[in-house]
Design a protein around this motif. Sequence first.
Motif, PDB file in Angstrom:
ATOM      1  N   GLY A   1      30.340  18.209  67.440  1.00  0.00           N
ATOM      2  CA  GLY A   1      28.890  18.235  67.610  1.00  0.00           C
ATOM      3  C   GLY A   1      28.201  18.455  66.282  1.00  0.00           C
ATOM      4  N   GLY A   2      26.977  17.903  66.137  1.00  0.00           N
ATOM      5  CA  GLY A   2      26.192  18.079  64.919  1.00  0.00           C
ATOM      6  C   GLY A   2      26.850  17.463  63.696  1.00  0.00           C
ATOM      7  N   GLY A   3      27.700  16.461  63.927  1.00  0.00           N
ATOM      8  CA  GLY A   3      28.385  15.803  62.808  1.00  0.00           C
ATOM      9  C   GLY A   3      29.703  16.480  62.457  1.00  0.00           C
TER      10      GLY A   3
ATOM     11  N   GLN B   1      32.244  22.217  54.635  1.00  0.00           N
ATOM     12  CA  GLN B   1      31.557  20.931  54.482  1.00  0.00           C
ATOM     13  C   GLN B   1      30.207  20.956  55.215  1.00  0.00           C
ATOM     14  OE1 GLN B   1      33.324  19.343  52.228  1.00  0.00           O
ATOM     15  NE2 GLN B   1      34.903  20.836  52.711  1.00  0.00           N
ATOM     16  N   HIS B   2      30.200  21.547  56.417  1.00  0.00           N
ATOM     17  CA  HIS B   2      28.981  21.519  57.233  1.00  0.00           C
ATOM     18  C   HIS B   2      27.866  22.396  56.629  1.00  0.00           C
ATOM     19  CE1 HIS B   2      27.315  21.203  61.624  1.00  0.00           C
ATOM     20  NE2 HIS B   2      26.388  20.968  60.717  1.00  0.00           N
ATOM     21  N   SER B   3      28.211  23.640  56.252  1.00  0.00           N
ATOM     22  CA  SER B   3      27.188  24.493  55.628  1.00  0.00           C
ATOM     23  C   SER B   3      26.769  23.892  54.288  1.00  0.00           C
ATOM     24  CB  SER B   3      27.721  25.914  55.418  1.00  0.00           C
ATOM     25  OG  SER B   3      28.096  26.471  56.653  1.00  0.00           O
ATOM     26  N   GLY B   4      27.724  23.297  53.588  1.00  0.00           N
ATOM     27  CA  GLY B   4      27.420  22.620  52.330  1.00  0.00           C
ATOM     28  C   GLY B   4      26.407  21.508  52.547  1.00  0.00           C
ATOM     29  N   GLN B   5      26.580  20.776  53.622  1.00  0.00           N
ATOM     30  CA  GLN B   5      25.641  19.693  53.938  1.00  0.00           C
ATOM     31  C   GLN B   5      24.240  20.249  54.169  1.00  0.00           C
ATOM     32  OE1 GLN B   5      24.817  18.903  57.781  1.00  0.00           O
ATOM     33  NE2 GLN B   5      23.030  17.998  56.778  1.00  0.00           N
ATOM     34  N   HIS B   6      24.140  21.342  54.950  1.00  0.00           N
ATOM     35  CA  HIS B   6      22.813  21.941  55.201  1.00  0.00           C
ATOM     36  C   HIS B   6      22.138  22.308  53.886  1.00  0.00           C
ATOM     37  CE1 HIS B   6      22.780  23.227  59.710  1.00  0.00           C
ATOM     38  NE2 HIS B   6      23.560  22.166  59.559  1.00  0.00           N
TER      39      HIS B   6
ATOM     40  N   THR C   1      29.666  25.280  63.467  1.00  0.00           N
ATOM     41  CA  THR C   1      30.140  26.576  62.985  1.00  0.00           C
ATOM     42  C   THR C   1      29.862  26.642  61.487  1.00  0.00           C
ATOM     43  OG1 THR C   1      32.350  25.681  62.583  1.00  0.00           O
ATOM     44  CG2 THR C   1      31.983  26.716  64.706  1.00  0.00           C
ATOM     45  N   HIS C   2      29.315  27.771  61.042  1.00  0.00           N
ATOM     46  CA  HIS C   2      28.882  27.871  59.639  1.00  0.00           C
ATOM     47  C   HIS C   2      29.425  29.112  58.958  1.00  0.00           C
ATOM     48  CE1 HIS C   2      26.079  24.462  59.477  1.00  0.00           C
ATOM     49  NE2 HIS C   2      25.986  24.670  60.780  1.00  0.00           N
ATOM     50  N   VAL C   3      29.467  29.060  57.625  1.00  0.00           N
ATOM     51  CA  VAL C   3      29.870  30.236  56.856  1.00  0.00           C
ATOM     52  C   VAL C   3      28.777  31.290  56.998  1.00  0.00           C
ATOM     53  CG1 VAL C   3      31.214  28.894  55.182  1.00  0.00           C
ATOM     54  CG2 VAL C   3      28.803  29.358  54.715  1.00  0.00           C
TER      55      VAL C   3
HETATM   56 ZN   LIG Z   1      24.355  21.108  61.213  1.00  0.00          ZN
END
Ligand SMILES: [Zn+2]
Length: 423
Positions: A53-55, A107-112, A211-213
């Motif tokens: 989800g969310g990429g 990767q996901h938090s980095g993208q944000h 899920t984020h750091v």
């Molecule tokens: Zn996101």
Amino acid sequence: MAFQCQRDCYMREFVTSVVSCCPAELKHEVNGKKETLKGFNVKLQDTILFPEGGGQPDDHGLIGDVAVLRVTRQGPDAVHFVGSALEVGQEVQVRVDWERRFDHMQQHSGQHLITALADTMFGYKTTSWELGRQRSSIELDTASMKPAQLKELEEAVNEKIRAHVPVTVQLLSIDDPAVEKVRSRGLPDDHAGPIRIIDIDGVDANMCCGTHVSNLSHLQVIKLLGTEKGKKNKTNLIFLAGNRVLKYAEKSYSTERSLVSLLKTGPDEHVEAVDKLQKSAKLLQKTNLSLLRDMAVLIAQNFKNDPERGNFFSLHNNRSVVSLLFDRKEGDNEFMNIIANEINTEETLVFLTVGEEKGPGLFLLAGPGGAVSELGPRVLELLQGKGAGKNGRFQGKANSLAGRGEVEALLREHSQRRSSGEE
Ligand SMILES: [Zn+2]
């Protein structure tokens, strides 16, 4: 919708119970081949395995000692695909493949973070992003991005990482006025419960289920590798976050060491060295091609100058020589045709082969029209070949050149009969 993995993204083990387990199939790809696996769909009381989800791709892990191959979302539930059945009501320990998950978090938090700064610094909006196996990309709504902007953006994101900015999750009710202010790419149709906001303190607030750091310092570092032209006048920004930067450096260094030993030059001269090699290889190929053409002409002239030549000419060329010089199949045919063109085939029967001594190869038979159409099928048979002929030329592929000696004997005998008949 909130799973334990969303409440505590750092939990690696979790005890829960099995709610349901039904037979199911999973279509997936292994090394590019599509496979259908038979197994079971399992729902748990709660889970620490994130459904995609969310990429962000789904997690891998274990329920007890049963491997979870896929996690998907069905309304408010996470569905775990497993290979063997689990008992409903049973208490189970769930473990997440932490290396894979933490990589996804980086990767996901980095993208944000990149998305937020690309917007505040340059006004470039993110329209989508992709978390790839090797590298990830952010699609920015801009036709291009200058190298200086890329550098500035990379410096800014890494400065935020050094500032160890906290990342928190807020839950807002859907009618909260604060929801309006949040960056969003829309809620899923089957969304239920409060809105989940990922808040990078003072940098960004974004609706997201991933899920984020808990702190930007956990990203370690971000490398913006470059940009590529995207769809519809957009730009794809390629990036690596966290451990991927280390892995990339390790791989690059190992490639560099191999090139140093192959090219016998330092890394700074590699591009120049390869460029030089390619140019000289091209030149050598060109020279060899013209040498081989000259050689074919000389072979034919040598025969023509021989007063004892008779009316039969035969030559075998080892493929290793010819294809090494030509580096292509047509080269072999060209070599044979040049010789056949140089020799007067109205009076001389010419038999040429190229290939392995007793293996496959190519052949050409040229001579007076009548003789060639009479002998062609017999030659084909002896060479176990495939081919066709017209206008005094019969050529094709031989499955085995072991019958070459027999063909020569046949042709020589035919030529002798022909010359004694003429006399
Ligand atoms: Zn996101």
